[in-house]
Design an enzyme around this catalytic site. Structure first.
Site, PDB file in Angstrom:
ATOM      1  N   HIS A  38     -21.132   7.505 -98.730  1.00 45.76           N
ATOM      2  CA  HIS A  38     -21.349   7.963 -97.350  1.00 45.76           C
ATOM      3  C   HIS A  38     -22.810   8.362 -97.131  1.00 45.76           C
ATOM      4  O   HIS A  38     -23.405   8.049 -96.102  1.00 45.76           O
ATOM      5  CB  HIS A  38     -20.422   9.134 -97.006  1.00 45.76           C
ATOM      6  N   LYS A 103      -7.334  13.243 -97.329  1.00 42.86           N
ATOM      7  CA  LYS A 103      -6.368  14.343 -97.336  1.00 42.86           C
ATOM      8  C   LYS A 103      -7.066  15.613 -96.873  1.00 42.86           C
ATOM      9  O   LYS A 103      -8.260  15.791 -97.117  1.00 42.86           O
ATOM     10  CB  LYS A 103      -5.751  14.532 -98.715  1.00 42.86           C
TER      11      LYS A 103
END
Lengths: 183, 280
Positions: A38, A103
């Site tokens: 990222h 999550k």
């Protein structure tokens, strides 16, 4: 709570019908990326350079799989915690990313970016990595091989099980679910 | 004086690293099955069903139950009459971790430098906690520890006046804030007392205890019970989706403290609570 089967890439109409708490089976292509990948993707965007993967309509899965044993397409591959990608996610959503899988809850900046770009955040069951890997039929490293488990992989998935954790209208399974069962 | 070959330590650590990641311990398995039966939330029940199915797939296929196969945390109790022959003790453990994580296709998650990065490529160095005890036994606990639950762990240097109510508030606030991040249902390890660093270690050690076991001191046994009920009443539920099962157990470990200090720590473990034990 509805139960859907969706094929990637996702359209605005696909995303708009999803409500927090719905269960979804995903089929098609998804890309993997976590912390280090990222950071590199957002650096490229800042420099105005081209990304190594397409984002329009695509889904990024936050996962660093365990090594691939002989004869298998991938090792165990469950989700990692998503809040660590919150600083990067809005920039990718603004480039057309339609879905994220991880999550744990996302922050307000990500929720705002999901609303303005009609995107969805799915959660997979953390720690159910052996089960989840059964729905991954192929995996290929497409960028940042030097990052090992954190490299960007292109996965082909079939019936990949997720729940809509946060939808494009601000619906949030964590807030709604926990309120219901708190005593 | 009893002699133990370093190579034997290496072999056992390698085997236990793999087994810990493939085979969920019976106490955790039983607690998950019980939770699955009792869970009222449909989303929570489905999560628990997946976790139990996952455990069977991992065990049968000899593959890791979670892709985060952890940092290799090793607790060692070394009898003072043991002589380790043919190599260094910590070298033998690290060689075992290297072998276990390579042969078992386990993920290597260790960065050599916390800021500069650089994966060490073999999941070493292990985190080793050794105590020297009387006798000729060598006991090892191999505890692979994932990052998701470790990141939600906390320590507080509280005031003695904060007392038992302060402990409860600290635990409940932090479990609620952790929400779905540490992969609930969790195991809550709590350390009370000691110094800053001992307190953190107490909380980690609390995670080694078998689920269902209680603290030998009645005060802490009743606090464990009360906190477990209160943690579950938070409603966080499996993966934070809401439900009755937030924790499978609360374990407390205590140590003497300074008159001015009241350290309290909370180390969380995810439902993939991996721990293996051997006495050599």
């Amino acid at each position: 709570m509805a139960d859907y089967s969706l094929t990637t890439p996702l359209s605005d109409d696909d995303v708009k019908k999803l409500k927090a708490g719905d269960t979804v089976k995903l089929t098609g292509t998804i890309y993997t990326a976590r912390d280090a990948a990222h950071a590199r993707l957002v650096d490229l965007l800042d420099e105005g350079k081209e990304l190594p993967i397409p984002l329009e309509g695509e889904i990024i899965y936050y996962v660093g799989p365990s090594p691939t044993p002989p004869g298998k397409p991938i090792g165990s591959a469950g989700p990692t915690t998503s809040y660590r990608m919150d600083p990067y996610a809005p920039a990718l959503l603004d480039q057309g990313l339609k879905g994220m899988i991880g999550k744990g809850a996302r922050n307000d900046a990500v929720v705002d970016a999901m609303k303005r770009n009609t995107a969805v955040y799915f959660a997979a069951t953390g720690g159910a990595a052996a089960l989840i890997s059964r729905s991954i039929t192929s995996a290929e490293i497409v960028a940042y091989e030097d990052l090992g488990a954190e490299a960007i992989r292109k996965l082909t998935v079939e019936g990949f099980p997720v729940i809509v954790a946060q939808d494009c209208t601000g619906g949030n399974v964590y807030e709604e679910g926990q309120k219901k069962y708190a005593k | 004086m009893r002699e133990i070959e370093a190579s034997r330590i290496t072999e056992e650590v390698a085997r236990l690293c793999m087994e810990a990641n493939f085979e969920l311990e019976d106490d955790v398995q039983r607690a998950l099955e019980k939770a699955h039966e009792a869970e009222e939330s449909p989303a929570g029940k489905e999560v628990l069903r997946q976790i139990i199915e996952n455990s069977g797939i991992a065990r049968g296929g000899k593959i890791p139950m979670c892709q985060d196969t952890g940092l290799a945390v090793i607790f060692a109790e070394v009898g003072q009459d043991v002589h380790i022959a043919g190599g260094g003790f910590e070298d033998a453990i690290n060689e075992g971790v290297r072998k276990g994580y390579t042969d078992g296709y386990l993920r290597k998650s260790v960065l050599a430098d916390p800021v500069k990065g650089g994966n060490t490529g073999d999941n070493t160095p292990a985190i080793i906690h050794t105590t020297i005890v009387p006798g000729e036994a060598l006991k090892l606990w191999v505890v692979p520890k994932g990052g998701g639950s470790e990141n939600m762990s906390r320590i507080a240097m509280m005031k003695p006046a904060d007392g038992i109510e302060g402990i409860k508030k600290f635990v409940l606030e932090n479990v609620k804030a952790a929400s779905g991040n540490p992969c609930p249902p969790i195991i809550v390890g709590i350390g009370i007392g000691g110094t800053f660093e001992r307190c953190a270690l107490l909380a980690k050690k609390a995670l080694l205890r078998e689920i269902g076991s209680t603290h030998p001191d009645e005060l802490y046994a009743s606090l464990e019970k009360e906190l477990l009920e209160k943690v579950n009443d938070l409603g966080v539920g499996p993966m934070g989706f809401g439900g009755r099962t937030t924790a499978l157990a609360v374990h407390i470990e205590v140590a003497p403290r300074h008159i001015a200090s009241f350290p309290v720590s909370m180390n969380l473990n995810c439902h993939a609570a991996r721990h293996k034990y051997i006495e050599l």
